[in-house]
Design a protein around this motif. Structure first.
Motif, PDB file in Angstrom:
ATOM      1  N   PHE A 268       0.765  -1.349   0.079  1.00  0.00           N
ATOM      2  CA  PHE A 268      -0.109  -0.216  -0.027  1.00  0.00           C
ATOM      3  C   PHE A 268       1.014   1.156  -0.146  1.00  0.00           C
ATOM      4  CE2 PHE A 268      -1.899   3.606   2.192  1.00  0.00           C
ATOM      5  CZ  PHE A 268      -3.444   3.552   1.591  1.00  0.00           C
ATOM      6  N   ASP A 270       3.734   1.603  -1.015  1.00  0.00           N
ATOM      7  CA  ASP A 270       4.810   1.774  -2.381  1.00  0.00           C
ATOM      8  C   ASP A 270       3.688   2.356  -3.428  1.00  0.00           C
ATOM      9  OD1 ASP A 270       6.915   0.562  -4.269  1.00  0.00           O
ATOM     10  OD2 ASP A 270       4.931  -0.109  -5.004  1.00  0.00           O
ATOM     11  N   ARG A 271       2.640   1.824  -3.290  1.00  0.00           N
ATOM     12  CA  ARG A 271       1.608   2.457  -4.308  1.00  0.00           C
ATOM     13  C   ARG A 271       1.314   3.944  -3.856  1.00  0.00           C
ATOM     14  NH1 ARG A 271      -4.021  -0.042  -5.169  1.00  0.00           N
ATOM     15  NH2 ARG A 271      -4.025   1.445  -6.455  1.00  0.00           N
ATOM     16  N   HIS A 272       1.014   4.436  -2.478  1.00  0.00           N
ATOM     17  CA  HIS A 272       0.894   5.711  -2.169  1.00  0.00           C
ATOM     18  C   HIS A 272       1.982   6.525  -2.605  1.00  0.00           C
ATOM     19  CE1 HIS A 272       0.213   9.049   0.486  1.00  0.00           C
ATOM     20  NE2 HIS A 272       1.455   8.963   1.039  1.00  0.00           N
ATOM     21  N   HIS A 274       3.777   6.339  -5.157  1.00  0.00           N
ATOM     22  CA  HIS A 274       3.971   6.621  -6.741  1.00  0.00           C
ATOM     23  C   HIS A 274       2.528   7.033  -6.996  1.00  0.00           C
ATOM     24  CE1 HIS A 274       7.570   3.726  -6.162  1.00  0.00           C
ATOM     25  NE2 HIS A 274       7.782   4.460  -7.176  1.00  0.00           N
ATOM     26  N   GLU A 275       1.571   6.309  -7.031  1.00  0.00           N
ATOM     27  CA  GLU A 275       0.127   6.553  -7.444  1.00  0.00           C
ATOM     28  C   GLU A 275      -0.674   7.872  -6.613  1.00  0.00           C
ATOM     29  OE1 GLU A 275      -2.362   3.083  -7.885  1.00  0.00           O
ATOM     30  OE2 GLU A 275      -0.433   2.037  -8.242  1.00  0.00           O
ATOM     31  N   ARG A 281       6.234   6.025 -11.632  1.00  0.00           N
ATOM     32  CA  ARG A 281       6.776   4.758 -10.809  1.00  0.00           C
ATOM     33  C   ARG A 281       8.244   5.128 -11.280  1.00  0.00           C
ATOM     34  NH1 ARG A 281       5.459   1.204  -7.586  1.00  0.00           N
ATOM     35  NH2 ARG A 281       6.791  -0.437  -7.418  1.00  0.00           N
ATOM     36  N   THR A 287       7.958  -4.282  -9.447  1.00  0.00           N
ATOM     37  CA  THR A 287       6.499  -4.384  -9.622  1.00  0.00           C
ATOM     38  C   THR A 287       6.181  -5.095  -8.225  1.00  0.00           C
ATOM     39  OG1 THR A 287       6.347  -6.285 -10.628  1.00  0.00           O
ATOM     40  CG2 THR A 287       6.580  -4.452 -12.073  1.00  0.00           C
ATOM     41  N   ARG A 288       4.799  -4.693  -8.093  1.00  0.00           N
ATOM     42  CA  ARG A 288       4.023  -5.357  -6.986  1.00  0.00           C
ATOM     43  C   ARG A 288       4.194  -6.975  -6.976  1.00  0.00           C
ATOM     44  NH1 ARG A 288      -0.799  -8.043  -5.707  1.00  0.00           N
ATOM     45  NH2 ARG A 288      -1.878  -7.609  -3.859  1.00  0.00           N
ATOM     46  N   GLU A 310      -4.453  -4.873   2.105  1.00  0.00           N
ATOM     47  CA  GLU A 310      -4.052  -3.728   1.589  1.00  0.00           C
ATOM     48  C   GLU A 310      -5.210  -2.707   1.797  1.00  0.00           C
ATOM     49  OE1 GLU A 310      -2.150  -3.653  -2.639  1.00  0.00           O
ATOM     50  OE2 GLU A 310      -2.495  -5.820  -2.427  1.00  0.00           O
TER      51      GLU A 310
END
Length: 338
Positions: A268, A270-272, A274-275, A281, A287-288, A310
């Protein structure tokens, strides 16, 4: 973000020199200029310095880090400051998890106004929270793609080492918050529901409330209980010049739960960064699927119910950020209606 409360670092140097002299059995202890955050942060205040003294006729210098228990404000529902010391010490002395060496714990507040513990300083760099490492800083500006990949993979490897720890053998059962129910996901959900209520104080937080309702309706089967770092992300790891993890930091959220709690939080965040920021990225970042596969290969543990964990990470993050916003408003850094 710090609150507007500044410690007198000049006076603190003398206090720490006297305190260290009593611990080291030396009369000539001196403390360098203190660096790090000079304001009391919303979690644990951190003071960094070098101490110099004479031992058996030989001059000694040691980099040290002091973490001070917050007293005027609390970001977390149950800070459990001493627990952090006990966990860091146990892992540093009894496992292969890369940890800063722990030296002392001082429960008496007379020296620094609160309890504190002292660790040896580890040399390295930490990907930044603010500004986010995906927007500026050494990881974006200096690192090559293969070095970024090595950094993240080394971070995952350190997480795997944490999840290999036999917490019972290390007598870490004190981390069980039995007042919130049986150890595991039920306890975690109860804790964060109470944390949400404490944070909201009557305010409507519909997204967090909806997430909690969904989580309650979709609780997965309890598979195992392990030591969970709690705040598992590369921003809480220190890396050497070869982009390998040399220390796992910040144990304020440490708990006992299914290890998927940590893996879900890792994915989560890692996504935060970036996204959610948003930012492209970073080239070289696994990658995930890459990170999940490496975790499984290292631990022999098949990841499960990751969507649930997540979503739970999103709820936990929302509750912490809501509490942080309330503190910022309390200290007039943000408007009250933010």
């Amino acid at each position: 973000m710090p609150i507007p409360e500044q410690r007198d670092l000049g006076a603190t140097r003398g206090v720490l020199a006297d305190w260290l002299a009593s611990r080291l059995g030396a009369s000539d202890v001196s403390v360098s200029e203190i660096t790090g955050p000079s304001f009391t942060g919303f979690s644990n205040e951190t003071l960094l310095f070098d101490a110099t003294w004479t031992e058996d006729g030989v001059p000694r210098t040691q980099g040290l880090v002091v973490r001070v228990e917050p007293t005027r404000h609390h970001l977390f529902l149950d800070p459990d400051f001493e627990f952090q010391y006990r966990v860091i010490k146990a892992l540093g002395e009894g496992t292969d998890v890369p940890m800063p060496p722990m030296r002392w714990y001082e429960p008496d507040a007379s020296a620094l106004g609160a309890a504190f513990f002292v660790m040896e300083k580890v040399e390295g760099r930490v990907p930044a929270d603010n500004p986010p490492y995906t927007q500026s800083g050494w990881l974006l500006d200096e690192a090559h793609p293969e070095e970024r990949r090595r950094l993240v993979e080394s971070g995952v490897d350190a997480l795997c080492r944490i999840h290999a720890v036999d917490w019972r053998a290390l007598d870490l059962g004190f981390l069980d918050k039995s007042q919130y129910g049986p150890t595991g996901i039920e306890q975690q959900l109860n804790y964060y529901e109470r944390y949400l209520e404490w944070t909201a104080r009557g305010r409507a937080l519909p997204v967090a409330e909806a997430a909690l309702e969904w989580l309650r309706a979709n609780v997965p089967e309890q598979r195992e209980i392990g030591l969970c770092w709690g705040d598992a992300r590369i921003n809480n790891q220190m890396f050497d010049d070869d982009y390998r993890c040399v220390a796992v930091l910040d144990w304020e959220m440490v708990t006992l739960a299914d290890p998927m709690l940590d893996l879900g939080w890792w994915l989560f965040l890692d996504r935060h960064f970036h996204e959610g920021i948003p930012a492209p990225r970073m080239e070289g970042f696994p990658t995930r699927d890459d990170m999940v596969a490496r975790y499984q290969a290292n631990t022999g543990r098949e990841p499960h119910d990751l969507f649930f964990y997540e979503v739970f990470a999103g709820l936990r993050f929302a509750v912490i950020m809501a509490r942080l916003s309330a503190l910022l408003a309390e200290f007039e850094i943000l408007p009250v209606d933010n």
